[in-house]
Scaffold this motif. Structure first.
Motif, PDB file in Angstrom:
ATOM      1  N   TYR A 103      88.617  -8.638 -55.305  1.00  0.00           N
ATOM      2  CA  TYR A 103      88.846  -7.226 -56.210  1.00  0.00           C
ATOM      3  C   TYR A 103      90.282  -7.046 -56.266  1.00  0.00           C
ATOM      4  N   LEU A 104      90.989  -6.445 -57.273  1.00  0.00           N
ATOM      5  CA  LEU A 104      92.372  -6.334 -57.268  1.00  0.00           C
ATOM      6  C   LEU A 104      93.423  -7.025 -56.635  1.00  0.00           C
ATOM      7  N   ASP A 138      93.314  -9.572 -62.859  1.00  0.00           N
ATOM      8  CA  ASP A 138      92.295  -8.834 -63.896  1.00  0.00           C
ATOM      9  C   ASP A 138      92.338  -8.254 -65.103  1.00  0.00           C
ATOM     10  N   ALA A 149      88.957   8.726 -56.380  1.00  0.00           N
ATOM     11  CA  ALA A 149      88.458   7.245 -56.312  1.00  0.00           C
ATOM     12  C   ALA A 149      88.264   6.433 -54.777  1.00  0.00           C
ATOM     13  N   THR A 205      84.367   7.683 -54.861  1.00  0.00           N
ATOM     14  CA  THR A 205      84.225   6.601 -55.829  1.00  0.00           C
ATOM     15  C   THR A 205      84.430   4.697 -55.203  1.00  0.00           C
ATOM     16  N   GLN A 206      85.142   4.587 -54.103  1.00  0.00           N
ATOM     17  CA  GLN A 206      85.579   3.731 -53.909  1.00  0.00           C
ATOM     18  C   GLN A 206      85.734   2.159 -54.681  1.00  0.00           C
ATOM     19  N   CYS A 207      86.916   2.993 -55.288  1.00  0.00           N
ATOM     20  CA  CYS A 207      87.344   2.115 -56.615  1.00  0.00           C
ATOM     21  C   CYS A 207      89.039   1.657 -56.568  1.00  0.00           C
ATOM     22  N   VAL A 208      88.682   0.080 -56.182  1.00  0.00           N
ATOM     23  CA  VAL A 208      89.617   0.101 -55.094  1.00  0.00           C
ATOM     24  C   VAL A 208      90.811  -0.495 -56.258  1.00  0.00           C
ATOM     25  N   TYR A 209      90.834  -0.546 -57.602  1.00  0.00           N
ATOM     26  CA  TYR A 209      91.912  -0.448 -58.723  1.00  0.00           C
ATOM     27  C   TYR A 209      91.934   1.292 -58.568  1.00  0.00           C
ATOM     28  N   CYS A 210      91.805   2.328 -58.965  1.00  0.00           N
ATOM     29  CA  CYS A 210      92.418   3.023 -58.641  1.00  0.00           C
ATOM     30  C   CYS A 210      92.751   4.015 -57.527  1.00  0.00           C
ATOM     31  N   ASP A 268      94.770   1.727 -55.635  1.00  0.00           N
ATOM     32  CA  ASP A 268      96.089   1.058 -55.788  1.00  0.00           C
ATOM     33  C   ASP A 268      96.939   2.160 -57.081  1.00  0.00           C
TER      34      ASP A 268
END
Length: 113
Positions: free
Chosen positions: A5-6, A10, A56, A59-64, A66
């Motif tokens: 991820y990240l 992407d 974020a 929800t554990q969204c790495v993109y969010c 960051d």
């Protein structure tokens, strides 16, 4: 496996949205732009970005995590404020587990003999 991820590359996959659902992508981008507009909202941008950081993390969204952490810093958030936002997220996640534990007791009561 080299998938992770990240990865900055992407973002190239946005092309799939553009190809297949450009109208929905535009609506989402317009909505997101309105939510995070610098002016015209009641909650100052820094606080909206700190809310986004906490959500974020939840929800554990790495993109969010960051993107909104960097946006919060650009909007004037300090490291201490980001730390507090992370603790808010932690408290809510813990509280949710606590509350759902009670639900497990309630639902399990029907199976007690």
């Amino acid at each position: 496996m080299s998938d992770h991820y990240l990865d900055p590359s992407d973002k190239k996959y946005v092309a799939t949205y553009k190809q297949h659902t450009p109208d929905v992508l535009k609506a989402f981008n317009d909505f997101n732009s309105a939510v995070f507009a610098e002016e015209g909202r009641e909650i100052p941008l820094k606080y909206r970005e700190l809310i986004a950081v906490a959500v974020a993390i939840t929800t554990q969204c790495v993109y969010c995590i960051d993107g909104h952490t960097n946006n919060a810093i650009k909007a004037g958030a300090t490291e201490a404020e980001i730390a507090e936002a992370a603790w808010v997220a932690s408290a809510l996640k813990a509280g949710g587990a606590y509350a759902h534990g009670r639900l497990a007791f309630k639902l399990g009561a029907d199976h007690q003999h």
